[in-house]
Design an enzyme around this catalytic site. Structure first.
Site, PDB file in Angstrom:
ATOM      1  N   GLN A   8     103.035  64.507 126.653  1.00  0.00           N
ATOM      2  CA  GLN A   8     103.168  65.905 126.240  1.00  0.00           C
ATOM      3  C   GLN A   8     101.844  66.647 126.282  1.00  0.00           C
ATOM      4  OE1 GLN A   8     104.314  64.351 122.158  1.00  0.00           O
ATOM      5  NE2 GLN A   8     103.261  66.226 121.522  1.00  0.00           N
TER       6      GLN A   8
ATOM      7  N   CYS B 217     106.838  67.066 121.171  1.00  0.00           N
ATOM      8  CA  CYS B 217     107.324  65.685 121.062  1.00  0.00           C
ATOM      9  C   CYS B 217     108.841  65.608 120.940  1.00  0.00           C
ATOM     10  CB  CYS B 217     106.672  64.992 119.874  1.00  0.00           C
ATOM     11  SG  CYS B 217     107.071  65.728 118.267  1.00  0.00           S
TER      12      CYS B 217
ATOM     13  N   HIS C 153     106.478  63.818 113.797  1.00  0.00           N
ATOM     14  CA  HIS C 153     106.533  63.363 115.188  1.00  0.00           C
ATOM     15  C   HIS C 153     107.890  62.745 115.495  1.00  0.00           C
ATOM     16  CE1 HIS C 153     104.851  62.409 119.018  1.00  0.00           C
ATOM     17  NE2 HIS C 153     104.738  61.115 118.831  1.00  0.00           N
TER      18      HIS C 153
ATOM     19  N   ASN D 230     106.405  56.269 122.946  1.00  0.00           N
ATOM     20  CA  ASN D 230     105.752  57.513 122.555  1.00  0.00           C
ATOM     21  C   ASN D 230     105.706  58.457 123.760  1.00  0.00           C
ATOM     22  OD1 ASN D 230     104.410  59.369 120.973  1.00  0.00           O
ATOM     23  ND2 ASN D 230     102.745  58.002 120.406  1.00  0.00           N
TER      24      ASN D 230
END
Length: 534
Positions: A113, A119, A445, A468
């Site tokens: 990102q 996110c 997140h 992630n």
């Protein structure tokens, strides 16, 4: 709850133990007992006027200087990074990046990102791409995060100006008005807001609407847009005041006039966004996407963004999924919403079903065992575990900055990983509820779970494989490992499809009884900040 860093405060008996501490208590427990038995009333301060006196400092220094452990900490920590110096070797060894159950189909590449707070959009598209890649036999693939980002920010601008019309009678320094103006177009968002975008605008592959400089670095565009939107909000407030002062103007005419003015002002917002992000495809406009399959064969897909979205989410629609949260401050078994939180005006509201943390865990395995597009669930019944391998990755939300290390080659999220208590002779005793109450923690997140390691004897999860969106240089090639203890303390939200949720949770979600949390509540959970990577 565990007994390590940042857990429930240690429970110490109120009875004074006359046995030697060296026989019954370790050093940490002894310190805790001394604190718990200290007199709470009647003690005299060194500074009776409440100031910080040098006598205080002398007393504190005397205590610290007499402690060999503190002296060692001083020797090391004045020239090293505390976070890297106080990691536990044994804790790191105990939580390997190895899992006995993973999704059968591997997606790629690891996404990034970059310098943006997207996110939640990356997590959403990372989950959905699993089915796209599987059906179309792709080796690597990304959906366009920027496509959703454009429509989200444009709609948030409209949403803020509609709220400005709605709240025009409130003083400009009212807490709500002030809070909404602080960050009117945050990069972050919530699950229900993602559903609004998907259902209204659909999806496109990344080559159809690729990244731009300002989708990857959002702070410059955010700064300019916020400046204009605050100006526009004041323009609408002034117009509203003049319209209400005219007795010949009805309420309906006033609203119509204000919205016409708002649309005029939104032209500037659109101009800035289209220049910096690019003009996106319309949701009902046909596009042609040409690509190679994993074996190098040419193929193409034709249709609209809405058709593309529907084609790969037909079995388990995101619109039929809802959020389970674990918020121990508030009553379980209730439906919550957040005041003034949204992106598409008149769209689906943000809704949470509050429940025990084990109910969230029960999302992981069950979702995968049913091969569905869902978010974090877990069935502790061992016979179900074999079907995890054929399931879907899982979207979840957490407080990522707490007791985690995403450094290259590390990627550990574990409350036992940092030795802060040992190094400083302190106890970190805040509970999950207390962290929320004191602004110590919040949903910051969103990521994806693609694997779980289950204890073969108990059938319970031990650790989770986390994908992630910070690129391959984060963690172990873009992946983290999350301990079950960390889950208990810092995971707040999962999303489950109605067909996989309990009947009780579905009933609560579909009820009309909603408890409204204030706009500034930590469970707003818009994940990433507007001007920096979460």
């Amino acid at each position: 709850m565990g007994s390590s860093v940042s857990k429930v405060p240690a429970q110490v008996s109120s009875t004074v133990n006359t046995t030697s501490s060296s026989e019954l208590l370790d050093e940490k427990a002894s310190i805790r007992q001394q604190r718990s038995t200290s007199p709470m009333a009647g003690s005299l301060p060194l500074a009776t006027d409440g100031t910080l006196s040098l006598s205080n400092v002398d007393a504190w220094e005397s205590t610290a200087a007499a402690d060999p452990k503190i002296q060692l900490a001083r020797t090391i920590l004045d020239h090293t990074n505390m976070k890297s110096s106080l990691t536990s070797r044994s804790a790191g060894v105990a939580i390997p990046h190895v899992f006995n159950h993973e999704v059968e189909f591997k997606t790629g590449p690891v996404t990034a990102q970059k310098s943006s707070g997207r996110c939640w959009l990356f997590a959403t598209t990372n989950v959905i791409r699993y089915e796209v890649m599987k059906q179309l036999k792709l080796k690597e693939f990304q959906l366009s995060q920027s496509y959703l980002f454009f429509w989200d920010k444009l709609n948030k601008s409209n949403y803020y100006l509609e709220l400005s019309i709605q709240n025009a009678d409130l003083p400009v320094d009212d807490r709500l008005v002030n809070f909404l103006a602080k960050d009117p177009i945050s990069d972050g968002g919530q699950w229900d807001m993602a559903v609004n975008l998907l259902e209204t605008y659909g999806l496109v592959p990344q080559p159809i609407y690729p990244e731009s400089f300002h989708s990857s670095l959002s702070s410059p565009i955010n700064m300019l847009l916020k400046t204009k939107l605050r100006e526009h909000a004041l323009t609408l407030r002034t117009l509203s005041s003049s319209l209400k002062a005219d007795p010949s103007v009805s309420q309906e005419l006033a609203i119509s006039t204000l919205r016409a003015k708002k649309e005029e002002l939104m032209q500037e917002v659109y101009t800035i966004m289209s220049a910096t992000l690019g003009v996106p495809p319309k949701p009902d406009a046909t596009f042609t996407w040409e690509y190679y399959t994993e074996d190098g064969k040419y193929a193409k897909w034709e249709g609209t963004p809405l058709q593309f979205y529907k084609a790969f989410t037909a079995k388990f629609s995101p619109a039929e999924s809802f959020s389970l949260i674990n918020d121990p401050r508030n009553e379980y078994g209730k439906l919550y919403t957040v005041n003034k939180l949204g992106n598409i005006w008149g769209g689906r509201p943000v809704l949470y079903v509050n429940t025990e943390v084990d109910d969230l865990k029960q999302a992981i395995v069950r979702v995968r065992s049913f091969k569905s597009l869902n978010y974090l669930v877990c069935d502790f019944d061992p016979p179900h575990l074999q079907s995890i391998k054929a399931g879907q990755p899982v979207f979840f939300g957490c407080d990522v900055g707490q007791f985690s290390d995403s450094s290259k080659g590390v990627g550990i999220m574990d409350t036992d990983y940092f030795e802060y208590e040992q190094a400083f002779n302190i106890t970190l005793g805040l509970t999950k509820a207390q962290r929320l109450q004191t602004n110590e923690s919040a949903m910051t997140h969103a990521m994806v779970i693609s694997g779980v390691h289950v204890d073969e004897k108990t059938g319970r999860p031990v650790r989770f494989k986390v994908e992630n969106s910070w690129g391959e240089d984060s963690g172990v090639k873009g992946y983290n490992v999350m301990s079950d203890k960390w889950f208990d303390q810092f995971v707040f939200q999962v999303v489950v499809h109605k067909s996989l949720a309990t009947k009780e949770h579905v009933k609560i979600f579909e009820s009309e009884e909603r408890i409204v949390l204030p706009a500034w509540d930590p469970m707003v959970g818009q994940y990433c900040s507007a001007d920096a990577r979460c």
